[in-house]
Write a protein that holds these residues in place. Sequence first.
Motif, PDB file in Angstrom:
ATOM      1  N   TYR A   1       0.845  -1.187   0.000  1.00 47.22           N
ATOM      2  CA  TYR A   1       0.000   0.000   0.000  1.00 47.22           C
ATOM      3  C   TYR A   1       0.884   1.241   0.000  1.00 47.22           C
ATOM      4  O   TYR A   1       1.817   1.346   0.804  1.00 47.22           O
ATOM      5  N   VAL A   2       0.560   2.183  -0.898  1.00 54.17           N
ATOM      6  CA  VAL A   2       1.455   3.312  -1.163  1.00 54.17           C
ATOM      7  C   VAL A   2       1.734   4.134   0.103  1.00 54.17           C
ATOM      8  O   VAL A   2       2.883   4.284   0.520  1.00 54.17           O
ATOM      9  N   GLN A   3       0.660   4.652   0.700  1.00 53.64           N
ATOM     10  CA  GLN A   3       0.815   5.556   1.840  1.00 53.64           C
ATOM     11  C   GLN A   3       1.592   4.896   2.990  1.00 53.64           C
ATOM     12  O   GLN A   3       2.584   5.427   3.488  1.00 53.64           O
ATOM     13  N   GLU A   4       1.122   3.712   3.362  1.00 50.37           N
ATOM     14  CA  GLU A   4       1.749   2.978   4.466  1.00 50.37           C
ATOM     15  C   GLU A   4       3.205   2.639   4.139  1.00 50.37           C
ATOM     16  O   GLU A   4       4.104   2.785   4.984  1.00 50.37           O
ATOM     17  N   GLY A   5       3.430   2.210   2.928  1.00 49.82           N
ATOM     18  CA  GLY A   5       4.772   1.806   2.524  1.00 49.82           C
ATOM     19  C   GLY A   5       5.758   2.969   2.571  1.00 49.82           C
ATOM     20  O   GLY A   5       6.856   2.850   3.124  1.00 49.82           O
ATOM     21  N   VAL A   6       5.330   4.106   2.024  1.00 47.76           N
ATOM     22  CA  VAL A   6       6.217   5.277   1.983  1.00 47.76           C
ATOM     23  C   VAL A   6       6.520   5.764   3.404  1.00 47.76           C
ATOM     24  O   VAL A   6       7.657   6.129   3.718  1.00 47.76           O
ATOM     25  N   GLU A   7       5.508   5.720   4.270  1.00 53.56           N
ATOM     26  CA  GLU A   7       5.748   6.117   5.670  1.00 53.56           C
ATOM     27  C   GLU A   7       6.845   5.268   6.306  1.00 53.56           C
ATOM     28  O   GLU A   7       7.695   5.761   7.034  1.00 53.56           O
ATOM     29  N   LYS A   8       6.816   3.985   5.999  1.00 49.76           N
ATOM     30  CA  LYS A   8       7.829   3.082   6.581  1.00 49.76           C
ATOM     31  C   LYS A   8       9.213   3.364   6.004  1.00 49.76           C
ATOM     32  O   LYS A   8      10.199   3.415   6.737  1.00 49.76           O
ATOM     33  N   VAL A   9       9.279   3.539   4.689  1.00 49.61           N
ATOM     34  CA  VAL A   9      10.583   3.839   4.064  1.00 49.61           C
ATOM     35  C   VAL A   9      11.177   5.090   4.709  1.00 49.61           C
ATOM     36  O   VAL A   9      12.353   5.106   5.097  1.00 49.61           O
ATOM     37  N   LEU A  10      10.347   6.127   4.848  1.00 45.14           N
ATOM     38  CA  LEU A  10      10.840   7.392   5.399  1.00 45.14           C
ATOM     39  C   LEU A  10      11.180   7.262   6.883  1.00 45.14           C
ATOM     40  O   LEU A  10      12.133   7.866   7.373  1.00 45.14           O
ATOM     41  N   HIS A  11      10.414   6.478   7.589  1.00 47.94           N
ATOM     42  CA  HIS A  11      10.690   6.266   9.015  1.00 47.94           C
ATOM     43  C   HIS A  11      12.087   5.677   9.213  1.00 47.94           C
ATOM     44  O   HIS A  11      12.857   6.151  10.040  1.00 47.94           O
ATOM     45  N   PHE A  12      12.418   4.646   8.437  1.00 52.04           N
ATOM     46  CA  PHE A  12      13.713   3.987   8.643  1.00 52.04           C
ATOM     47  C   PHE A  12      14.860   4.784   8.016  1.00 52.04           C
ATOM     48  O   PHE A  12      15.943   4.833   8.576  1.00 52.04           O
TER      49      PHE A  12
ATOM     50  N   LEU B   1      18.719  -0.846   3.770  1.00 58.15           N
ATOM     51  CA  LEU B   1      17.470  -1.577   3.528  1.00 58.15           C
ATOM     52  C   LEU B   1      17.052  -1.426   2.066  1.00 58.15           C
ATOM     53  O   LEU B   1      17.316  -0.399   1.442  1.00 58.15           O
ATOM     54  N   THR B   2      16.401  -2.447   1.540  1.00 58.04           N
ATOM     55  CA  THR B   2      15.868  -2.395   0.180  1.00 58.04           C
ATOM     56  C   THR B   2      14.357  -2.582   0.246  1.00 58.04           C
ATOM     57  O   THR B   2      13.872  -3.559   0.824  1.00 58.04           O
ATOM     58  N   TRP B   3      13.640  -1.627  -0.325  1.00 61.94           N
ATOM     59  CA  TRP B   3      12.174  -1.621  -0.248  1.00 61.94           C
ATOM     60  C   TRP B   3      11.570  -1.985  -1.598  1.00 61.94           C
ATOM     61  O   TRP B   3      11.868  -1.354  -2.619  1.00 61.94           O
ATOM     62  N   HIS B   4      10.690  -2.984  -1.561  1.00 65.73           N
ATOM     63  CA  HIS B   4      10.057  -3.504  -2.778  1.00 65.73           C
ATOM     64  C   HIS B   4       8.575  -3.155  -2.749  1.00 65.73           C
ATOM     65  O   HIS B   4       7.866  -3.543  -1.809  1.00 65.73           O
ATOM     66  N   PHE B   5       8.102  -2.458  -3.772  1.00 64.23           N
ATOM     67  CA  PHE B   5       6.667  -2.219  -3.879  1.00 64.23           C
ATOM     68  C   PHE B   5       6.053  -3.383  -4.652  1.00 64.23           C
ATOM     69  O   PHE B   5       6.403  -3.626  -5.813  1.00 64.23           O
ATOM     70  N   ILE B   6       5.138  -4.128  -3.990  1.00 59.26           N
ATOM     71  CA  ILE B   6       4.616  -5.358  -4.597  1.00 59.26           C
ATOM     72  C   ILE B   6       3.099  -5.323  -4.772  1.00 59.26           C
ATOM     73  O   ILE B   6       2.487  -6.344  -5.062  1.00 59.26           O
ATOM     74  N   GLY B   7       2.499  -4.144  -4.587  1.00 58.33           N
ATOM     75  CA  GLY B   7       1.045  -4.041  -4.712  1.00 58.33           C
ATOM     76  C   GLY B   7       0.628  -3.398  -6.016  1.00 58.33           C
ATOM     77  O   GLY B   7       1.467  -2.946  -6.802  1.00 58.33           O
ATOM     78  N   PRO B   8      -0.672  -3.336  -6.258  1.00 61.67           N
ATOM     79  CA  PRO B   8      -1.147  -2.650  -7.462  1.00 61.67           C
ATOM     80  C   PRO B   8      -0.873  -1.148  -7.348  1.00 61.67           C
ATOM     81  O   PRO B   8      -0.969  -0.588  -6.258  1.00 61.67           O
ATOM     82  N   LEU B   9      -0.509  -0.536  -8.458  1.00 57.38           N
ATOM     83  CA  LEU B   9      -0.133   0.879  -8.437  1.00 57.38           C
ATOM     84  C   LEU B   9      -1.007   1.668  -9.407  1.00 57.38           C
ATOM     85  O   LEU B   9      -1.075   1.348 -10.591  1.00 57.38           O
ATOM     86  N   GLN B  10      -1.688   2.691  -8.866  1.00 58.44           N
ATOM     87  CA  GLN B  10      -2.517   3.557  -9.711  1.00 58.44           C
ATOM     88  C   GLN B  10      -1.692   4.742 -10.176  1.00 58.44           C
ATOM     89  O   GLN B  10      -0.784   5.185  -9.479  1.00 58.44           O
ATOM     90  N   SER B  11      -2.068   5.291 -11.329  1.00 61.00           N
ATOM     91  CA  SER B  11      -1.211   6.322 -11.920  1.00 61.00           C
ATOM     92  C   SER B  11      -1.169   7.605 -11.087  1.00 61.00           C
ATOM     93  O   SER B  11      -0.185   8.324 -11.119  1.00 61.00           O
ATOM     94  N   ASN B  12      -2.206   7.877 -10.277  1.00 60.75           N
ATOM     95  CA  ASN B  12      -2.157   9.104  -9.470  1.00 60.75           C
ATOM     96  C   ASN B  12      -1.301   8.959  -8.215  1.00 60.75           C
ATOM     97  O   ASN B  12      -1.148   9.901  -7.446  1.00 60.75           O
ATOM     98  N   LYS B  13      -0.725   7.765  -8.002  1.00 59.77           N
ATOM     99  CA  LYS B  13       0.098   7.561  -6.799  1.00 59.77           C
ATOM    100  C   LYS B  13       1.534   7.199  -7.128  1.00 59.77           C
ATOM    101  O   LYS B  13       2.289   6.760  -6.256  1.00 59.77           O
ATOM    102  N   THR B  14       1.915   7.367  -8.378  1.00 59.91           N
ATOM    103  CA  THR B  14       3.248   6.903  -8.772  1.00 59.91           C
ATOM    104  C   THR B  14       4.382   7.720  -8.161  1.00 59.91           C
ATOM    105  O   THR B  14       5.457   7.187  -7.910  1.00 59.91           O
ATOM    106  N   ARG B  15       4.139   9.045  -7.934  1.00 57.56           N
ATOM    107  CA  ARG B  15       5.267   9.903  -7.574  1.00 57.56           C
ATOM    108  C   ARG B  15       5.982   9.463  -6.292  1.00 57.56           C
ATOM    109  O   ARG B  15       7.197   9.294  -6.290  1.00 57.56           O
ATOM    110  N   VAL B  16       5.226   9.260  -5.222  1.00 56.88           N
ATOM    111  CA  VAL B  16       5.903   8.897  -3.967  1.00 56.88           C
ATOM    112  C   VAL B  16       6.549   7.514  -4.044  1.00 56.88           C
ATOM    113  O   VAL B  16       7.531   7.244  -3.367  1.00 56.88           O
ATOM    114  N   VAL B  17       5.985   6.665  -4.874  1.00 55.25           N
ATOM    115  CA  VAL B  17       6.602   5.345  -5.060  1.00 55.25           C
ATOM    116  C   VAL B  17       7.911   5.506  -5.833  1.00 55.25           C
ATOM    117  O   VAL B  17       8.950   4.952  -5.454  1.00 55.25           O
ATOM    118  N   ALA B  18       7.862   6.299  -6.896  1.00 54.64           N
ATOM    119  CA  ALA B  18       9.075   6.543  -7.695  1.00 54.64           C
ATOM    120  C   ALA B  18      10.186   7.147  -6.841  1.00 54.64           C
ATOM    121  O   ALA B  18      11.363   6.839  -7.023  1.00 54.64           O
TER     122      ALA B  18
END
Length: 229
Positions: free
Chosen positions: A58-69, A74-91
């Motif tokens: 999940y985008v929001q939750e995942g990004v919070e964790k990446v930023l927290h640590f 660490l290597t972070w893998h995004f493995i969920g479905p990605l919608q085009s309006n949420k790509t920026r923080v994942v990128a």
Amino acid sequence: MPNITERLNSAINSIRFFEKKSQRVENSVELIAVSKTKPISDIEQAIAAGQRHFGENYVQEGVEKVLHFDDSSLTWHFIGPLQSNKTRVVAENFDWIHTIDRLKIAKRLNEQRGVFQKPLQILIQVNISDEESKSGVSPDEVMALATELAQFDRLTVRGLMTIGVKTDDLSVINKQFDKMHQLLQQLKKEFDTVDTLSMGMSSDIEQAIGNGSTMVRIGSAIFGARAPK
Ligand SMILES: *Cc1c(COP(=O)(O)O)cnc(C)c1O
């Protein structure tokens, strides 16, 4: 309370066991610990036990964790479905994305990945079981999509990802995983950046490793059952 260290070690032992059983090179299969919905404290325990690769859906939750640590070991893998309006923080925040199945999403990720960052490592998701409910391209679309993706300089095409079909019939799973392995071999011939097959979860890691998987994604067997989301 689940003992995360013990469960993690047991997952790693299984991976090493199946590598040996199928005559794979030792340590050729990486464990992605899937920490979706799990708290920071669980991830801290896994890190203390030596785990470095984590998967989030999940985008929001995942990004919070990446930023927290904020930890480059660490290597972070995004493995969920990605919608085009949420790509920026994942990128901007993840290292790998396993679920690319559309050019449009990849194009946005390429534009949004920071120029001073290492390119995003990407995998094409393949719907190998041809289930309507599943994301992913069909096997015959892989080469064309990879060819387009290879032109993006902020992305590196590393290989393929699939989610195994839910069935007790191991011969079906083996057949589909073997097809994935063959697809990866074809892709490798065309693209020298390709070396990764993300395939296998708790119920099918033996079949995945036997068919050439290089990354397995395991969540609840390490962190315990998830509350329904
Ligand atoms: C949740 C998830 C996993 C891990 O599943 P578990 O059942 O918790 O082991 C692996 N891969 C993907 C794509 C997932 O969404």
